[in-house]
Structures are given as structure tokens and as C-alpha cells.
Motif scaffolding. Structure first.
Motif: not given
Length: 270
Positions: A121, A197-198, A200-201, A203
Motif C-alpha cells: 500500500i 479501498d487500498n 483494491a488499488k 497494481t
């Protein structure tokens, strides 16, 4: 562990080991092999040898393996510094800086998996691929029984355990054992959430390895995998870059001992 594999592990000496300055403490590390770097983050109360002794000789055949011991664990001295996942993840980055490693694959087991999630993250540019073994990104990821145990743990539960034996063998100051336990137990008792949310972000591709009975709530695990783009019908869309492996007939502790299976998953994913 059979006698031959135990001998292999003990015969394997790091090509480099020592302490890296990190956020006011000194973090112990060991380096094995050469190739693309892979960083190993152990579980709570473990040492490098206890957690990774079987995997390192195999991984080091093709990779540069960096194993480190988090605050207060193993060779890394106890510190009164507040124990936080964000700080521990920053420690990992500082060790990478010290060893001049730009980016690496990160593998974290249990507590080390939480630190690995946090690293992903806050330091995404330093991460290639992430492997999470029997770990969660929030308290709700455990079945309620596990969270209940965290709340009633006491230092005396660990007296004369294999964990204490491993600690005593390498700790720079054995008298800090109880203080170390108190610090870790207090941390384990506090609910945490790194944020859906973190996750899901993220990459970087993520491989999650779990035992079918390792204390992880499989409904929550399925939700986590969905956040990572998984849980789809890959006959109708592209196969997601993240992967989920659930190993049958495994508990939290026994899972980490399945060296052959874990290596197979790592080889395919990495």
C-alpha cells in the motif's frame, strides 16, 4: 523435516548478514543466493530459521533471497518504539535501501503478511509481486475464535515453547523476551484494518496462499480476492493477474511446513 533436509538448511550460510539502520532501530537481515531479489517477512514471534529454514535453500538456487527479522524478533533488538504495521513496512524499505535493492517480490507469512500488505500500500514502486501466506488485511479476515484468542493471550502462554527456544538462541538480549511478548500481544489485541479501498488499488499481482482450516474466514478471503480482481468466470473474461490457492487439510502452523507445495505455487506465480 528429514535429517537430510535439516542438514541442508543448517549447512546453508548467508552470503551476507548484518544490521540495517531503519527508523531509529537496527534491523537484522540475511542474504542468500543471487538473481532477482525476493524479500521474506516472517510470522509473529518467529525467527528467519524457524519460518523460512526449509524454503531458503530452494529459493536461493535461482533468486537473491533477503530474509529479515522485524522489530524485537530474533537477532533484531527489542525496542520501545511503538509497534505499527506502517513503521515495520517502512523498515523493510529501509533494509532494501541499505542493500541497494530498487524493487523486489515480497513474501509475508501471518504477521509478516500484514506487514507485506502494508508495504504494498505505502511503497508500491518498490514492489514487483506480492505473496501473502495465511494472513489478512483486517481483523475481520480471521474467524472470530482467532480474534478472541488474541484478546486473552498472556506472556506465560509462551513459556518454554519452541518460540522461546528459537528466540533465546539468537536474541541479543534474552532478558527482553517478556517485554517483547507484551508489546506483540498488545498489538495483536488491537483491531486493525488496512482498508478495502487500498487493497483494491494494488497494481502488483498478488498470490494468496491459505490453509482450508488456518483460521482465515474464507468468506472474507473470497471478498479480498474479489478486491484484487479475482473470483470471476475466466472463461468469459481475461484471467486475473492475482491468484488464490487454498491448500486442503492445513492449519495455520502446518501450512508453512508444506515446503514442496509452497515452492510449486511460488515458482508458477513468480
Amino acid at each position: 523435516m528429514n535429517a537430510a533436509s535439516k542438514a541442508d538448511t543448517q549447512a546453508m550460510k548467508p552470503s551476507n548478514s548484518g544490521y540495517a539502520p531503519a527508523n531509529g532501530i537496527e534491523v537484522y537481515y540475511e542474504v542468500y543466493g543471487s538473481g532477482e531479489p525476493i524479500v521474506l517477512l516472517h510470522g509473529a514471534y518467529y525467527t528467519i530459521e524457524m519460518n523460512w529454514g526449509q524454503l531458503i535453500p530452494e529459493l536461493a538456487k535461482t533468486r537473491k533471497v533477503i530474509a529479515l527479522e522485524l522489530q524485537g524478533h530474533g537477532h533484531t533488538p527489542f525496542s520501545e518504539r511503538k509497534l505499527s504495521r506502517a513503521t515495520l513496512a517502512s523498515d523493510v524499505e529501509k533494509v532494501m535501501d541499505y542493500l541497494k535493492i530498487e524493487s523486489a517480490d515480497i513474501v509475508g507469512y501471518s504477521f509478516g503478511g500484514q506487514v507485506a500488505y502494508q508495504f504494498a500500500i505505502q511503497s508500491p514502486s518498490r514492489l514487483k509481486k506480492l505473496v501473502i501466506i495465511s494472513s489478512v488485511h483486517k481483523t475481520e479476515g480471521w474467524v472470530p475464535e482467532v480474534s478472541s484468542v488474541f484478546k486473552i493471550m498472556k506472556p506465560e502462554f509462551f513459556a518454554n515453547s519452541p518460540l522461546q527456544t528459537a528466540y533465546d538462541a539468537v536474541a541479543p538480549d534474552k532478558t527482553k523476551w517478556t517485554k517483547f511478548l507484551e508489546q506483540m500481544i498488545a498489538s495483536a489485541g488491537e483491531p486493525f484494518d488496512l482498508g478495502d479501498d487500498n487493497i483494491a488499488k494494488l497494481t502488483a499481482p498478488v498470490l494468496i496462499i491459505s490453509g482450508d482450516n488456518d483460521g482465515m474466514d474464507k468468506v472474507e478471503l473470497a471478498k479480498t480476492y474479489k478486491l484484487l480482481g479475482g473470483g470471476i468466470s475466466a472463461d468469459m473474461a481475461a484471467m486475473p493477474k492475482s491468484q488464490l490457492a487454498i491448500m486442503p487439510n492445513q492449519s495455520h502452523v502446518s501450512l508453512m511446513k508444506q515446503t514442496k507445495e509452497i515452492l510449486m505455487y511460488l515458482d508458477k506465480f513468480l
